[in-house]
Enzyme design. Sequence first.
Site, PDB file in Angstrom:
ATOM      1  N   LYS A   4       0.814  -1.221   0.000  1.00  0.00           N
ATOM      2  CA  LYS A   4       0.000   0.000   0.000  1.00  0.00           C
ATOM      3  C   LYS A   4       0.849   1.273   0.000  1.00  0.00           C
ATOM      4  O   LYS A   4       2.024   1.249   0.338  1.00  0.00           O
ATOM      5  CB  LYS A   4      -0.943  -0.002   1.218  1.00  0.00           C
ATOM      6  CG  LYS A   4      -1.875  -1.204   1.230  1.00  0.00           C
ATOM      7  CD  LYS A   4      -2.806  -1.200   0.026  1.00  0.00           C
ATOM      8  CE  LYS A   4      -3.892  -2.256   0.087  1.00  0.00           C
ATOM      9  NZ  LYS A   4      -3.452  -3.607  -0.228  1.00  0.00           N
TER      10      LYS A   4
HETATM   11  C1  LIG Z   1      -9.719  -2.924  -2.183  1.00  0.00           C
HETATM   12  C2  LIG Z   1      -9.059  -3.763  -1.117  1.00  0.00           C
HETATM   13  N1  LIG Z   1      -9.758  -4.094  -0.016  1.00  0.00           N
HETATM   14  C3  LIG Z   1      -9.193  -4.839   0.970  1.00  0.00           C
HETATM   15  C4  LIG Z   1      -7.892  -5.271   0.880  1.00  0.00           C
HETATM   16  C5  LIG Z   1      -7.331  -6.117   1.990  1.00  0.00           C
HETATM   17  O1  LIG Z   1      -6.394  -5.436   2.754  1.00  0.00           O
HETATM   18  P1  LIG Z   1      -5.471  -6.254   3.785  1.00  0.00           P
HETATM   19  O2  LIG Z   1      -4.419  -6.935   2.952  1.00  0.00           O
HETATM   20  O3  LIG Z   1      -4.873  -5.225   4.706  1.00  0.00           O
HETATM   21  O4  LIG Z   1      -6.358  -7.229   4.470  1.00  0.00           O
HETATM   22  C6  LIG Z   1      -7.127  -4.936  -0.228  1.00  0.00           C
HETATM   23  C7  LIG Z   1      -5.728  -5.401  -0.332  1.00  0.00           C
HETATM   24  O5  LIG Z   1      -5.097  -5.312  -1.352  1.00  0.00           O
HETATM   25  C8  LIG Z   1      -7.723  -4.158  -1.251  1.00  0.00           C
HETATM   26  O6  LIG Z   1      -7.015  -3.799  -2.329  1.00  0.00           O
END
Ligand SMILES: Cc1ncc(COP(=O)(O)O)c(C=O)c1O
Length: 245
Positions: free
Chosen positions: A40
């Site tokens: 990110k």
């Molecule tokens: C749009 C979206 N939502 C949720 C997530 C999930 O995030 P995490 O990896 O912190 O669980 C991501 C991860 O790439 C994402 O791109």
Amino acid sequence: MIPESVKIIEDAAHCFEGTRDGRRPGQLGDAAIFSFYATKNVTCGEGGAVVTNDLALADALAQTVQHGMSASAARRFEGHTYRHWDIARLGTKANLPDLLAVLLEPQIAEIDLQLQIRERLCRRYEAALAGTPFKWPTIDADAVSARHLFPIHVPGGARDAVLNALGEAGIGATVNYRCVPALSLYRTAQAQLRFPISWHWGEGTLSLPLYPSLREDEQDEVIAALRRSIATTGLSGAEPAPIAF
Ligand SMILES: Cc1ncc(COP(=O)(O)O)c(C=O)c1O
């Protein structure tokens, strides 16, 4: 009019910087969720944050990420006397350790500058790829994109061929969002017919390298390799794959 019982949760996983009509994630919904996973724009490797104006929800979340306990280990000693903790709700272990969180502050301070760099790199891609068979999402005039990714759609079923051509040129392009119905766990015989739009984007899209330290000469190499792939994969004459809306 949205009924009071309906709660809006914004998935702002990689939209730390974005705005729409001048409003930031979390300003429209009941809660917005950010991810600090390694890929990110603002990252500490893993973890995330929830923003909300709902104090009861904030309290419930704080307990949920600590096994449902009513007071974290540190808070049990507030006031210098030990306080018993309780478990009144089911929780999990999902707290963001302070040692990771401390990595975030300097990145947040730099976020506007980093976004300008990302924006400039994206515009360079857009200018260089105009007129090619590739397509990419456009950004609404009233919106600021976090420019987390620069995805392009490759027509004619040639996504993987272009991905391989870039890989052979030493370029780390990737696929961020597979079509969920195409994944083995969820796949059915009719998946492509039943989910044509998801299939079109999920199986036809790749993400080009995009990060603030990407130099312009490196980006030019990506663009040159992409242009070469148009010829080597026969894309120059490719018809865009039809989209069924
Ligand atoms: C749009 C979206 N939502 C949720 C997530 C999930 O995030 P995490 O990896 O912190 O669980 C991501 C991860 O790439 C994402 O791109």
